[in-house]
Design a protein around this motif. Sequence first.
Motif, short mmCIF file in Angstrom:
data_model
loop_
_atom_site.label_atom_id
_atom_site.label_comp_id
_atom_site.label_asym_id
_atom_site.label_seq_id
_atom_site.Cartn_x
_atom_site.Cartn_y
_atom_site.Cartn_z
N ASP A 195 0.83 -1.21 0.00
CA ASP A 195 0.00 0.00 0.00
C ASP A 195 0.87 1.26 0.00
O ASP A 195 0.55 2.24 -0.68
N ALA A 196 1.97 1.21 0.75
CA ALA A 196 2.90 2.35 0.77
C ALA A 196 3.53 2.54 -0.61
O ALA A 196 3.65 3.67 -1.11
N ALA A 197 3.93 1.43 -1.24
CA ALA A 197 4.52 1.51 -2.58
C ALA A 197 3.51 2.08 -3.58
O ALA A 197 3.86 2.89 -4.44
N GLU A 198 2.27 1.67 -3.44
CA GLU A 198 1.22 2.19 -4.33
C GLU A 198 1.06 3.69 -4.17
O GLU A 198 0.93 4.43 -5.15
N ARG A 199 1.08 4.17 -2.93
CA ARG A 199 0.93 5.61 -2.69
C ARG A 199 2.09 6.39 -3.31
O ARG A 199 1.89 7.44 -3.93
N VAL A 200 3.31 5.86 -3.15
CA VAL A 200 4.48 6.51 -3.75
C VAL A 200 4.33 6.54 -5.27
O VAL A 200 4.58 7.57 -5.93
N LEU A 201 3.93 5.42 -5.84
CA LEU A 201 3.77 5.31 -7.29
C LEU A 201 2.74 6.30 -7.82
O LEU A 201 2.97 7.00 -8.82
N LEU A 202 1.60 6.39 -7.15
CA LEU A 202 0.54 7.30 -7.58
C LEU A 202 0.94 8.77 -7.41
O LEU A 202 0.63 9.61 -8.25
N ARG A 203 1.62 9.06 -6.33
CA ARG A 203 1.96 10.45 -6.02
C ARG A 203 3.17 10.95 -6.80
O ARG A 203 3.17 12.06 -7.32
N ASP A 204 4.21 10.10 -6.90
CA ASP A 204 5.50 10.56 -7.41
C ASP A 204 5.97 9.88 -8.69
O ASP A 204 6.98 10.28 -9.26
N GLY A 205 5.27 8.82 -9.12
CA GLY A 205 5.64 8.16 -10.36
C GLY A 205 6.62 7.02 -10.17
O GLY A 205 7.19 6.84 -9.08
N PRO A 206 6.85 6.22 -11.24
CA PRO A 206 7.67 5.01 -11.13
C PRO A 206 9.13 5.27 -10.79
O PRO A 206 9.76 4.45 -10.13
N ASP A 207 9.68 6.40 -11.21
CA ASP A 207 11.09 6.70 -10.90
C ASP A 207 11.32 6.87 -9.41
O ASP A 207 12.43 6.67 -8.92
N ALA A 208 10.28 7.27 -8.70
CA ALA A 208 10.41 7.53 -7.26
C ALA A 208 10.24 6.27 -6.42
O ALA A 208 10.43 6.31 -5.20
#
Length: 200
Positions: free
Chosen positions: A16-29
């Motif tokens: 869930d944390a990885a999903e939030r990072v992905l949605l907010r900051d994109g795959p590079d982040a």
Amino acid sequence: MPTGVHLRDARQQLFDAAERVLLRDGPDALTSRAVTDEAGCAKGVLHRYCSDFDACRTDLVLDRAAQLETQASALRESAGTGTVTDNLTTALTTLFGPVPVAVIPLVTFRDELRARLRRATPGGGIAILAQVATAISAYLADERELGRIAADADIDSLTLSLVGGGHLLFADRDPGPPPTATVDKLVTTVLADVVQRRPR
């Protein structure tokens, strides 16, 4: 950074944390540090579940791809009801929701991730797109059986057109997903010939 935080169902919380990072900051982040910072845990917690971070990315993609099965089942259950165009418009809007659309570039631009996905499951190298294509193809085949699209309709070509076109419509989510009317226009155009010819 917190090191003593106890996570219940830690693997899911990390996803869930990885999903939030992905949605907010994109795959590079999407890095191990970004995920553990977002989850509020030590990096050791993440490595307890994954041998390396590409393994974590692989598990995340497979988990999110599996979640599409519910939408795929709902699409198949809609065969014979409503209109084919409305059913597919709704399905594309759901299947290309924010999370699947965020995962696709992660898969597309990481060769090692695609290799691991291919080893994990047949057709897995293009996870998400493969699940969407399977769902659309199965639904179209059901509707062809029911006589709601032409008996000689080329299911593979229709699927490629709908999935490829749908992905292009949803890929740029800034300022947001396309309007329903835009998705409906794509579906109507792709299906125009096979729906109008009314088989059998």
